[in-house]
Design a protein around this motif. Structure first.
Motif, PDB file in Angstrom:
ATOM      1  N   LEU A   4      57.652  15.312   5.662  1.00 23.92           N
ATOM      2  CA  LEU A   4      58.486  16.069   4.358  1.00 23.92           C
ATOM      3  C   LEU A   4      59.713  15.147   4.424  1.00 23.92           C
ATOM      4  N   LEU A   5      60.009  14.651   3.183  1.00 21.76           N
ATOM      5  CA  LEU A   5      61.491  14.046   2.950  1.00 21.76           C
ATOM      6  C   LEU A   5      61.947  14.535   1.650  1.00 21.76           C
ATOM      7  N   VAL A   6      63.112  15.225   1.933  1.00 20.96           N
ATOM      8  CA  VAL A   6      63.986  15.931   0.793  1.00 20.96           C
ATOM      9  C   VAL A   6      64.977  14.733   0.761  1.00 20.96           C
ATOM     10  N   GLU A   7      65.195  14.162  -0.512  1.00 19.17           N
ATOM     11  CA  GLU A   7      66.012  13.121  -0.660  1.00 19.17           C
ATOM     12  C   GLU A   7      67.036  13.395  -1.736  1.00 19.17           C
ATOM     13  N   ASN A   8      68.300  13.577  -1.313  1.00 15.69           N
ATOM     14  CA  ASN A   8      69.665  13.760  -2.257  1.00 15.69           C
ATOM     15  C   ASN A   8      69.422  14.963  -3.477  1.00 15.69           C
ATOM     16  N   VAL A   9      68.943  16.262  -2.741  1.00 17.86           N
ATOM     17  CA  VAL A   9      68.621  17.116  -3.633  1.00 17.86           C
ATOM     18  C   VAL A   9      69.800  17.856  -4.035  1.00 17.86           C
ATOM     19  N   THR A  10      69.998  18.074  -5.338  1.00 14.68           N
ATOM     20  CA  THR A  10      70.987  18.883  -5.926  1.00 14.68           C
ATOM     21  C   THR A  10      70.563  19.909  -6.779  1.00 14.68           C
ATOM     22  N   LYS A  11      70.968  21.217  -6.684  1.00 14.48           N
ATOM     23  CA  LYS A  11      70.763  22.205  -7.403  1.00 14.48           C
ATOM     24  C   LYS A  11      71.784  23.220  -7.846  1.00 14.48           C
ATOM     25  N   ARG A  12      72.012  23.379  -8.935  1.00 20.13           N
ATOM     26  CA  ARG A  12      73.160  24.428  -9.246  1.00 20.13           C
ATOM     27  C   ARG A  12      72.653  25.675 -10.083  1.00 20.13           C
ATOM     28  N   VAL A  22      71.633  17.152  -0.544  1.00 15.23           N
ATOM     29  CA  VAL A  22      71.171  17.260   0.579  1.00 15.23           C
ATOM     30  C   VAL A  22      69.889  16.461   1.032  1.00 15.23           C
ATOM     31  N   THR A  23      69.858  15.868   2.161  1.00 19.97           N
ATOM     32  CA  THR A  23      68.784  14.899   2.532  1.00 19.97           C
ATOM     33  C   THR A  23      68.354  15.244   3.894  1.00 19.97           C
ATOM     34  N   LEU A  24      66.966  15.617   4.118  1.00 21.81           N
ATOM     35  CA  LEU A  24      66.294  15.959   5.185  1.00 21.81           C
ATOM     36  C   LEU A  24      65.117  15.499   5.392  1.00 21.81           C
ATOM     37  N   THR A  25      64.535  15.234   6.897  1.00 23.76           N
ATOM     38  CA  THR A  25      63.384  14.945   6.887  1.00 23.76           C
ATOM     39  C   THR A  25      62.619  15.826   8.105  1.00 23.76           C
ATOM     40  N   VAL A  26      61.229  16.061   7.820  1.00 23.25           N
ATOM     41  CA  VAL A  26      60.571  16.764   8.851  1.00 23.25           C
ATOM     42  C   VAL A  26      59.228  16.267   9.227  1.00 23.25           C
ATOM     43  N   GLY A  27      59.382  15.900  10.808  1.00 18.88           N
ATOM     44  CA  GLY A  27      58.244  14.681  11.107  1.00 18.88           C
ATOM     45  C   GLY A  27      56.792  15.687  11.249  1.00 18.88           C
ATOM     46  N   GLU A  28      55.958  15.017  11.794  1.00 21.08           N
ATOM     47  CA  GLU A  28      54.518  15.854  12.021  1.00 21.08           C
ATOM     48  C   GLU A  28      54.787  16.445  13.376  1.00 21.08           C
ATOM     49  N   GLY A  29      54.401  17.834  13.380  1.00 25.36           N
ATOM     50  CA  GLY A  29      54.504  18.605  14.633  1.00 25.36           C
ATOM     51  C   GLY A  29      55.587  18.967  15.014  1.00 25.36           C
ATOM     52  N   GLU A  30      56.818  18.896  14.214  1.00 24.51           N
ATOM     53  CA  GLU A  30      58.101  19.058  14.400  1.00 24.51           C
ATOM     54  C   GLU A  30      58.526  20.482  14.136  1.00 24.51           C
ATOM     55  N   ILE A  31      59.320  21.216  14.926  1.00 25.09           N
ATOM     56  CA  ILE A  31      59.905  22.401  14.364  1.00 25.09           C
ATOM     57  C   ILE A  31      61.397  22.116  14.171  1.00 25.09           C
ATOM     58  N   LEU A  32      61.884  22.423  12.809  1.00 26.87           N
ATOM     59  CA  LEU A  32      63.042  21.912  12.309  1.00 26.87           C
ATOM     60  C   LEU A  32      63.791  23.596  12.245  1.00 26.87           C
TER      61      LEU A  32
END
Lengths: 256, 311, 295
Positions: A4-12, A22-32
């Motif tokens: 999963l890749l969340v890229e420059n997300v803005t929500k108002r 906000v930008t973040l990534t989740v790798g396979e089999g990872e606990i974030l």
């Protein structure tokens, strides 16, 4: 490649900037682990990923496809599952039916026959340890068991990414221990990536591979649990200004 | 559940009683006819309201649509039996169109929408003057070659049994489970991968289809139609009452509820004619307040041992 | 031509205020008790019957019978609240079914009491002529009555303790309870107030139904109320003013347009059908209404 890749997300929401670039990534089999003070945008982020909200700006990419505008139920069919901060089981259906609905939908939608779905349901119910109450209506269970039902139901959709929104809140220490072992088992046995939103620090530190810290809609830190616990900024967010805190402590000692 | 399903036995028994009664005398056949009409309406309401949890006040609208479509086709010399099916289909198409607007919205809009259509439909008929308009239409001469009360009864019986079987199948099918999920928690259902809008629309169309068929068969038997009777909102409340009396979301509930209701209505008609609507309205209110789970809910509490076997 | 338009606008305005009053009283209950009172129209019809019977039996004109209607409305409000509405507060689905059944019961009760005959009164006070437009004075009276009542509602809702409590409960019952509002009492009086207004608006309606009073006229009224309420924003009393205006105008213009376009149509029985189309259209375009929901 990350799952999963969340890229420059803005929500108002009106004038409130709930998520700010906000930008973040989740790798396979990872606990974030996703932590931050109240109102820092953790649940909003979960809602953006699961499709409850559409962000004003930015993209959500899951397994290489852009799902920013995809509907919530379609995301579930792609393999994203979630639980809610305030448990939302189907109160009048039995535990078995709750989980069965998960098994019949989600990624298996239209591809699974009833018998297979029932088998799957039994498996998952025993995995989370609810076999003894499986024919009870979900509204009759206590909080921990209802959280487990929600977890089982999400798990039954056969996800690649599972988002747990404060699934430990309100549990006793021994219940937390049990939940954590279930969560770890889910990752280890099924290779499902997990995003955990949590307030109970020792639990997150214990179980996460990586932690992201949000404050006022902004990502302020990211790293392994160890790095985060030594991070100056994180400490400030949680305890205020370090110097100020120390001064305050000193003063109380003097007075005493 | 063993080899022989007690639920199926009890439902078959009810139908057998109805058939036996209808063969007994002509007046009883008329009563059975009314029972079956209400029974189909009640069962069709059960799909949308009992399973999917959407309050519909518009069963009368789909009933009336069936009546008018049937009449319209018959006076254009279409075979009545074909017209019955087509009447149902047109009702389903109306439901589709309505559902596309109303089912996107949450809250009371759906119920209000179904009510508003029911109230508006007779004005449409009177205003445009189609199919007899305000004064109604006698279609006896078009259908007399085919007319036979036992054939009407038979087609009703088939429809009703089809509905019962459908409901039994639905209760244990993925589609039925998704409806139950929508009833309990709409948002949670959506995040589990259920296309709530689509499922609700399908349920609504099925519900309208059978209401329309009931309307068409009713028109076939009455042979005289009037907008105010075809779209009588009382029919919606009858469907709700019988479903509530029997128990929502069950297979046998609507059938049992209808039989009790029609027997009771027959008695009231004899003792206090003109007061039926008054009495039934009050009955609905009392049931909504006192026993929202219906008669079956009460029975379930009373006889826990047999509850799973029969209901 | 110009005069035709002027008369359409004028009569549209007259109707608008009458409809607005009906819908404001309906919306009060939606906003506060969170239930759609589908029997609201029957309360209005009761008011109309009171005006009718006062005229026939006591020779009281509809203005003189207003206090009587108001008192009866209060009484009916109390009775209904304690018998039924109290148990339905905040329960959306049960309330829909129960009040729908109640509407059938009430209209049936009126039929049993006063038969299904069409009735009406012949109350005239002459008419005013402005160039070629003739306006019956009774229409003016009725509309003025509606306007005064709406102003009164505004005054009560914004200037009195009761009104402020009502608005607080409409926004958040729990929070109002914490702030010391007696929510149960407010709900009770809110419903009674709405019922009283319904009777008053029914009483004023009598001049617009010279031959049309019958127990089943509620069905058109409730359909219209729902449309106007949704148009202006469900549960928002002031949205009803805008909604009433739009529907009042549509009702005046539609028959003329219809007659011009579709030959052989009966425009006056067709108009209620327009409400339904309008309703679906609003839900399709702007379901929250022009002014948005509860206020």
């Amino acid at each position: 490649m990350s799952l999963l890749l969340v890229e420059n997300v803005t929500k108002r929401f009106g004038g409130l900037l709930a998520l700010n670039n906000v930008t973040l990534t989740v790798g396979e089999g990872e606990i974030l682990g996703l932590i931050g003070p109240n109102g820092s945008g953790k649940t909003t982020l979960i809602n953006v990923i699961s499709g409850v909200y559409t962000p004003e700006y930015g993209r959500v990419i899951f397994k290489g496809t852009d799902i920013t505008k995809t509907k919530s139920y379609q995301r579930s069919r792609l393999g994203i599952a979630r639980t809610y901060q305030i448990v939302r089981v189907f109160p009048n259906l039995t535990v078995f039916e709750n989980v069965l609905i998960g098994a019949l939908n989600g990624r298996n939608y239209g591809k699974i026959v009833m018998n297979k779905a029932e088998e799957r349901t039994e498996d998952i119910i025993s995995l989370v340890g609810l076999s003894h109450v499986k024919d009870f209506p979900a509204k009759m269970l206590n909080v921990q068991d209802r959280k487990k039902v929600e977890l089982a139901r999400a798990l039954a959709t056969d996800p690649d990414l599972l988002m747990l929104d404060e699934c430990l809140a309100g549990l006793t220490p021994s219940e937390i221990f049990e939940m954590l072992s279930i969560i770890r088992k889910i990752r280890d046995e099924r290779g499902i990536s997990i995003i955990m939103v949590e307030h109970i620090m020792h639990a997150v530190m214990n179980v996460s591979d990586r932690i992201v810290v949000l404050n006022e809609g902004k990502k302020i830190a990211e790293g392994t649990p160890k790095e985060i616990s030594n991070d100056q900024k994180v400490a400030e967010v949680y305890f205020g200004d370090r110097e100020l805190a120390l001064k305050f402590v000193r003063r109380t000692q003097e007075n005493a | 559940m063993g080899v022989v399903n007690p639920r199926i036995i009890s439902i078959s028994a009810l139908y057998a009683i109805l058939i036996f009664l209808s063969l007994f005398s002509r007046s009883l056949a008329e009563l059975v006819f009314l029972i079956l009409i209400t029974c189909i309406l009640s069962q069709s309401l059960n799909i949308i309201m009992g399973l999917a949890g959407l309050v519909s006040l518009g069963q009368a609208f789909f009933f009336g649509t069936g009546v008018y479509m049937f009449t319209y086709l018959v006076i254009n010399e279409v075979n009545p039996y074909l017209s019955i099916i087509l009447g149902g289909l047109v009702s389903a198409i109306f439901a589709l169109a309505l559902g596309l607007v109303l089912l996107r919205l949450r809250g009371v809009y759906f119920a209000c929408g179904t009510l508003v259509v029911t109230l508006a439909a007779p004005y449409f008929i009177s205003g445009t003057g189609i199919v007899g308009g305000f004064a109604g239409l006698n279609i006896y001469r078009y259908i007399s070659p085919f007319y036979n009360i036992y054939l009407c009864l038979f087609s009703l019986l088939v429809t009703s049994i089809v509905m019962s079987i459908l409901t039994i199948k639905l209760l244990r099918s993925p589609f039925g489970y998704s409806l139950k999920a929508i009833k309990d928690d709409h948002d949670a259902a959506e995040t589990l991968g259920i296309n709530t809008f689509r499922q609700k629309t399908i349920a609504f169309c099925i519900s309208a289809l059978f209401s329309g068929i009931a309307g068409a068969i009713w028109a076939f038997k009455q042979a005289y139609i009037l907008p105010s009777i075809a779209f009588n909102p009382l029919r919606s409340i009858e469907a709700i009452l019988t479903m509530l009396v029997g128990g929502t979301g069950t297979v046998i509930g609507p059938i049992l509820g209808t039989i009790i209701y029609e027997a009771f209505r027959d008695a009231v008609m004899r003792t206090a004619p003109g007061l039926q609507v008054l009495i039934f309205g009050i009955l609905v209110i009392v049931i909504v307040l006192m026993a929202p789970e219906g008669l079956i809910g009460l029975l379930r509490k009373r006889f826990k041992s047999i509850r799973d076997k029969i209901f | 031509m110009l005069e035709n338009i002027a008369s359409i606008v004028l009569f549209g305005l007259f109707l608008a205020f009458v409809y607005s009053l009906q819908t404001i009283s309906f919306n009060l209950v939606v906003g506060m008790l969170r239930i759609l009172n589908l029997a609201h129209a029957e309360l209005i019809v009761f008011g109309t019957y009171i005006a009718y019977w006062s005229w026939v039996l006591f020779n009281l004109d509809p203005f003189m019978s207003l206090p009587l209607s108001a008192i009866m409305g209060l009484a009916a409000g109390f009775a209904l609240y304690y018998l039924l509405i109290k148990k339905l507060v905040f329960s959306t689905d049960a309330a829909l079914i129960a009040t729908f059944a109640l509407s059938l019961v009430l209209s049936e009760l009126m039929k049993v009491l006063w038969t299904a005959n069409y009735r009406g009164i012949s109350w005239t006070l002459g008419s005013i002529r402005i160039s070629s437009i003739t306006i019956p004075v009774t229409y003016i009276c009725s509309t003025l009555g509606s306007i005064v009542t709406i102003l009164l509602i505004y005054f009560i809702m914004y200037k009195t303790y009761f009104g402020k409590a009502c608005r607080a409960v409409a926004i958040d019952p729990t929070a109002s309870a914490i702030c010391g509002v007696n929510v149960k009492k407010t709900l009770l009086y809110g419903f009674v107030f709405s019922s009283c207004l319904a009777f008053i608006s029914g009483n004023l309606l009598v001049v617009y139904a010279p031959t049309g009073i019958n127990p089943y006229m509620g069905s058109t009224i409730i359909a219209r109320c729902l449309v106007i309420a949704t148009l202006g924003g469900l549960g928002n009393p002031w949205g009803a003013l805008i909604g009433g205006l739009i529907i009042g105008m549509i009702e005046q213009i539609m028959p003329i347009v219809l007659m011009a376009i579709v030959p052989g149509i009966e425009p006056f029985s067709f108009t209620p059908f327009i409400y339904f189309m309008a309703y679906l259209l609003i839900l399709l375009i702007k379901p929250e209404g022009i002014l948005g929901g509860r206020r």
